[in-house]
Design an enzyme around this catalytic site. Sequence first.
Site, PDB file in Angstrom:
ATOM      1  N   HIS A   1      -3.919  -0.959 -11.672  1.00 20.90           N
ATOM      2  CA  HIS A   1      -5.348  -1.227 -11.790  1.00 20.90           C
ATOM      3  C   HIS A   1      -5.998   0.118 -12.086  1.00 20.90           C
ATOM      4  O   HIS A   1      -5.545   1.147 -11.581  1.00 20.90           O
ATOM      5  CB  HIS A   1      -5.964  -1.715 -10.472  1.00 20.90           C
TER       6      HIS A   1
ATOM      7  N   ASP B   1      -6.483   2.149  -8.993  1.00 21.92           N
ATOM      8  CA  ASP B   1      -5.310   2.712  -8.284  1.00 21.92           C
ATOM      9  C   ASP B   1      -5.043   4.109  -8.793  1.00 21.92           C
ATOM     10  O   ASP B   1      -4.653   4.989  -8.040  1.00 21.92           O
ATOM     11  CB  ASP B   1      -4.005   1.953  -8.570  1.00 21.92           C
TER      12      ASP B   1
END
Length: 438
Positions: free
Chosen positions: A102, A105
Amino acid sequence: MLNKFFKDINQIQFEGKNSKNPLAFKYYDKDQKVGDKTMAEHLRFSVAFWHSLMGSGRDIFGDPSIKRAWHNAKDPIDKAKETMDAAFELLQKLGVDYYCFHDRDIAPEGETYLQTVNNLKTIVEHAKELQKSTGVKLLWGTANLFGNPIYSQGAGTSPNAHVMAFAAAQVKNAIDATKELGGENYVFWGGREGYETLLNTDLKHEQEQMAKFLHLAVDYKKEIGFTGQFLIEPKPAEPSKHQYDFDAATTLYFLKEYNLIDYFKLNIEANHATLAGHSFEHELAVASAAGKLGSVDANRGDLLLGWDTDQFPTDIYQTTMAMMIILKQNGLGSGGLNFDAKVRRSSTDTIDLIHAHIGGMDAFARGLLIAHKIIEDKVLSDFIEKRYSSFNSEIGKKIMSGKADLREVEKWVSQAEKPILESGRQEMLENIINSYIC
Ligand code: XLS
Ligand code: CA
Ligand code: CA
């Protein structure tokens, strides 16, 4: 070979099924041919950045239990770079060719929108260099449209147009990042795209918003020439109570209804399948039957717990069933088997990450070998073919080709003998499958 965060660990080797070395593959032999492809080509494993690099063991009752050496740097950008370095070291040591992330992240949010955009660009550059030097590739990127409190009432389906626009801008940047890194797919998972109560919800409006949101992404993909596959990942609930992409069938209906079906395939997650009250193989089969099985989040849930435990896959029966479906559709194309799985809160050492991936990779390698043999021996296909063979009879053909109407069908039935009840032989088939697994 990178060697900073997993210092005591050498690259994991295949040692065969009699090996007692816990840090060796017993079944996964990257270059071994199974049919016309190598194991690596069939399985296309991927490490999930959010769990394996960012996971802390935190749960709703307790603080983080897992400390990672790559999280020590004070400056958020340095920390993000070190975390990316650790990811590539892990990937190299496991011999895994792909990773998924993501946007949030891999790069921290800044004070402002533009700072956040720049942070992502900085880390993407860093990842690009690491991809170049290691040969590791990006299976898919995605946008985290659920963590930021602004999305508490939905992202693409927020009742606030500004929030929807904010989410759309975030998706644009996540697609840019994925394209920049040569990502082979891009995933949409709508954890907050759903509702808690109809008392405050215009369901039809939200569905139309979601469709518009996805159309915006499709148009942008075309405009910038991003050739990766768009994927939607169904999940019935959690964090929202009712999620619009409940399961494969619901999602396929939605895509058809809103003229999006040509632009998407599905990313099926094992744990989401069981949360929807289905089996993993049911969801894979529904997606595959529609020609829409694009990728897999390879994990498992715990049937005694009613939530998304995201455990590493270990059940050979399940991996065998999954690989039968994947082999039958001739592979996952640009998709792969992404370990969207986390070590348990009590598995606090770095080495636990290695054990977890070895287990998942071996479970799927073994499933692949067994599924390949079952298909090669035609045990099920011959049985299934015979089970439906009456559709090759005159009446069967007429019904299926639309050449017989109800009147004609009734006429045929009134002249024919009584239909014969034939056994489905479920237990015999279960025994046969077990004989291949054991
Ligand atoms: C959460 C989902 C999520 C997606 C990517 O349950 O599995 O991690 O895979 O956003
Ligand atoms: Ca997932
Ligand atoms: Ca999950």
